[in-house]
Design a protein around this motif. Structure first.
Motif, PDB file in Angstrom:
ATOM      1  N   GLN A  99      47.221  32.108  34.721  1.00  0.00           N
ATOM      2  CA  GLN A  99      46.660  33.211  33.946  1.00  0.00           C
ATOM      3  C   GLN A  99      45.136  33.165  33.961  1.00  0.00           C
ATOM      4  O   GLN A  99      44.470  34.205  34.055  1.00  0.00           O
ATOM      5  N   VAL A 100      44.572  31.988  33.856  1.00  0.00           N
ATOM      6  CA  VAL A 100      43.111  31.866  33.855  1.00  0.00           C
ATOM      7  C   VAL A 100      42.526  32.352  35.167  1.00  0.00           C
ATOM      8  O   VAL A 100      41.576  33.152  35.188  1.00  0.00           O
ATOM      9  N   ILE A 101      43.076  31.905  36.285  1.00  0.00           N
ATOM     10  CA  ILE A 101      42.506  32.318  37.567  1.00  0.00           C
ATOM     11  C   ILE A 101      42.706  33.811  37.799  1.00  0.00           C
ATOM     12  O   ILE A 101      41.842  34.492  38.367  1.00  0.00           O
ATOM     13  N   SER A 102      43.813  34.362  37.301  1.00  0.00           N
ATOM     14  CA  SER A 102      44.036  35.800  37.408  1.00  0.00           C
ATOM     15  C   SER A 102      43.019  36.575  36.585  1.00  0.00           C
ATOM     16  O   SER A 102      42.473  37.595  37.038  1.00  0.00           O
ATOM     17  N   GLN A 103      42.724  36.108  35.376  1.00  0.00           N
ATOM     18  CA  GLN A 103      41.728  36.764  34.533  1.00  0.00           C
ATOM     19  C   GLN A 103      40.326  36.644  35.136  1.00  0.00           C
ATOM     20  O   GLN A 103      39.522  37.581  35.073  1.00  0.00           O
ATOM     21  N   CYS A 104      40.017  35.482  35.732  1.00  0.00           N
ATOM     22  CA  CYS A 104      38.714  35.317  36.388  1.00  0.00           C
ATOM     23  C   CYS A 104      38.556  36.273  37.571  1.00  0.00           C
ATOM     24  O   CYS A 104      37.443  36.706  37.884  1.00  0.00           O
ATOM     25  N   ALA A 105      39.666  36.598  38.224  1.00  0.00           N
ATOM     26  CA  ALA A 105      39.624  37.472  39.394  1.00  0.00           C
ATOM     27  C   ALA A 105      39.613  38.955  39.030  1.00  0.00           C
ATOM     28  O   ALA A 105      39.346  39.797  39.892  1.00  0.00           O
ATOM     29  N   ALA A 106      39.892  39.281  37.779  1.00  0.00           N
ATOM     30  CA  ALA A 106      39.975  40.684  37.368  1.00  0.00           C
ATOM     31  C   ALA A 106      38.614  41.369  37.461  1.00  0.00           C
ATOM     32  O   ALA A 106      37.574  40.734  37.249  1.00  0.00           O
ATOM     33  N   ARG A 108      35.220  43.310  36.643  1.00  0.00           N
ATOM     34  CA  ARG A 108      34.366  43.242  35.461  1.00  0.00           C
ATOM     35  C   ARG A 108      33.394  44.412  35.468  1.00  0.00           C
ATOM     36  O   ARG A 108      33.177  45.044  36.487  1.00  0.00           O
ATOM     37  N   ALA A 109      32.809  44.683  34.309  1.00  0.00           N
ATOM     38  CA  ALA A 109      31.823  45.755  34.201  1.00  0.00           C
ATOM     39  C   ALA A 109      30.677  45.516  35.177  1.00  0.00           C
ATOM     40  O   ALA A 109      30.164  44.398  35.279  1.00  0.00           O
ATOM     41  N   LYS A 110      30.296  46.537  35.918  1.00  0.00           N
ATOM     42  CA  LYS A 110      29.218  46.488  36.913  1.00  0.00           C
ATOM     43  C   LYS A 110      29.546  45.553  38.084  1.00  0.00           C
ATOM     44  O   LYS A 110      28.679  45.216  38.867  1.00  0.00           O
ATOM     45  N   GLN A 111      30.797  45.113  38.179  1.00  0.00           N
ATOM     46  CA  GLN A 111      31.208  44.239  39.270  1.00  0.00           C
ATOM     47  C   GLN A 111      32.677  44.536  39.592  1.00  0.00           C
ATOM     48  O   GLN A 111      33.576  43.747  39.282  1.00  0.00           O
ATOM     49  N   MET A 162      34.759  31.576  35.233  1.00  0.00           N
ATOM     50  CA  MET A 162      35.143  31.641  33.828  1.00  0.00           C
ATOM     51  C   MET A 162      35.257  33.104  33.423  1.00  0.00           C
ATOM     52  O   MET A 162      34.808  34.011  34.136  1.00  0.00           O
ATOM     53  N   PHE A 163      35.864  33.341  32.276  1.00  0.00           N
ATOM     54  CA  PHE A 163      35.997  34.710  31.781  1.00  0.00           C
ATOM     55  C   PHE A 163      36.029  34.697  30.262  1.00  0.00           C
ATOM     56  O   PHE A 163      36.261  33.660  29.632  1.00  0.00           O
ATOM     57  N   ASN A 164      35.769  35.851  29.659  1.00  0.00           N
ATOM     58  CA  ASN A 164      35.978  35.999  28.228  1.00  0.00           C
ATOM     59  C   ASN A 164      36.515  37.387  27.916  1.00  0.00           C
ATOM     60  O   ASN A 164      36.169  38.365  28.579  1.00  0.00           O
ATOM     61  N   ARG A 165      37.363  37.437  26.915  1.00  0.00           N
ATOM     62  CA  ARG A 165      37.893  38.701  26.396  1.00  0.00           C
ATOM     63  C   ARG A 165      37.447  38.921  24.954  1.00  0.00           C
ATOM     64  O   ARG A 165      37.722  39.966  24.378  1.00  0.00           O
TER      65      ARG A 165
END
Length: 240
Positions: A99-106, A108-111, A162-165
């Motif tokens: 799940q972490v690597i999937s969220q990191c790959a999602a 992102r704003a301006k990217q 890394m990612f944050n929600r």
């Protein structure tokens, strides 16, 4: 201007010497090969990592400037403590790597694109299954709201993404990672290259040679066999 790069053999996981890395683009060393577990481990143990975009060949890098967090350099600021209280967050290790690597790959704003392509995700999942790649997760109740993943080389954690929600949950994941690491090692974290976000957090830019000296000192260390066992953990004195 044409760029000529060594092409890696499909049957040999060795790399060219790092002094052959290009200065423009900085650190580009080789192309080709594969993302097998043995090749990735060979790369990280020499200060090399893969990074390429969709449609590009597989590219390998060792930049002239690296970014590291020294031991005890990541702490809970007053703002981060407030976020912990406000959102009632908790932390875990290796409970949701995929799940972490999937969220990191999602996107992102301006990217809108990502360099964490499906092939990269599968490669690091394989590293995780072999006990070399690990994740830190940040939870709000049962919802994953932040995290990071990377590769452990001896006493050095090589962060990948890394990612944050929720606000600051990526920062909190970094603090949690160093807190966890310092239970069994010095707590060095490699973040590959400096950027404004990392510099704001206190990352230290160092030369390639300084990084290799650090890597050599850290890669022979061993963490306890059960160190990366999936579990929840807390930050000591997190609300003080």
């Amino acid at each position: 201007m044409a760029i000529y790069l060594p092409e890696l053999s499909a049957h040999d996981v060795s790399f060219p010497p790092l002094h052959r890395a290009l200065s423009e683009p900085d650190g580009l060393l080789a192309m080709g090969g594969d993302l097998s577990v043995p090749r990735l481990l060979s790369a990280y143990r020499q200060g090399i990592f893969p990074w390429f975009s969709d449609g590009d060949p597989l590219l390998w890098w060792s930049p002239s400037t690296r970014a590291v967090f020294a031991p005890d350099s990541l702490t809970l600021s007053r703002t981060l403590k407030k976020q912990l209280r406000r959102y009632q967050l908790r932390f875990s290790v290796n409970r949701a790597f995929a799940q972490v690597i999937s969220q990191c790959a999602a996107p992102r704003a301006k990217q809108p694109g990502t360099w964490i392509l499906p092939a990269m995700q599968q490669a690091y999942l394989a590293l995780h299954q072999h006990g070399h790649a690990h994740s830190i997760e940040v939870w709000q109740q049962d919802k994953l709201v932040g995290g990071l993943y990377g590769v452990q080389i001896g006493g050095l954690f090589c962060g990948e993404s890394m990612f944050n929600r929720l606000p600051d949950t990526a920062k909190l994941a970094l603090v949690a990672l160093q807190t966890l690491l310092q239970q069994a090692a010095a707590g060095w974290i490699d973040c590959q290259m400096p950027n404004p976000f990392l510099l704001q957090l206190g990352v230290q830019p160092i030369s390639r040679q300084q990084y290799l000296t650090l890597l050599t000192a850290q890669r022979g260390q061993r963490l306890p066999a059960d160190f990366w066992q999936p579990r929840f953990f807390t930050l000591e004195n997190e609300y003080d």
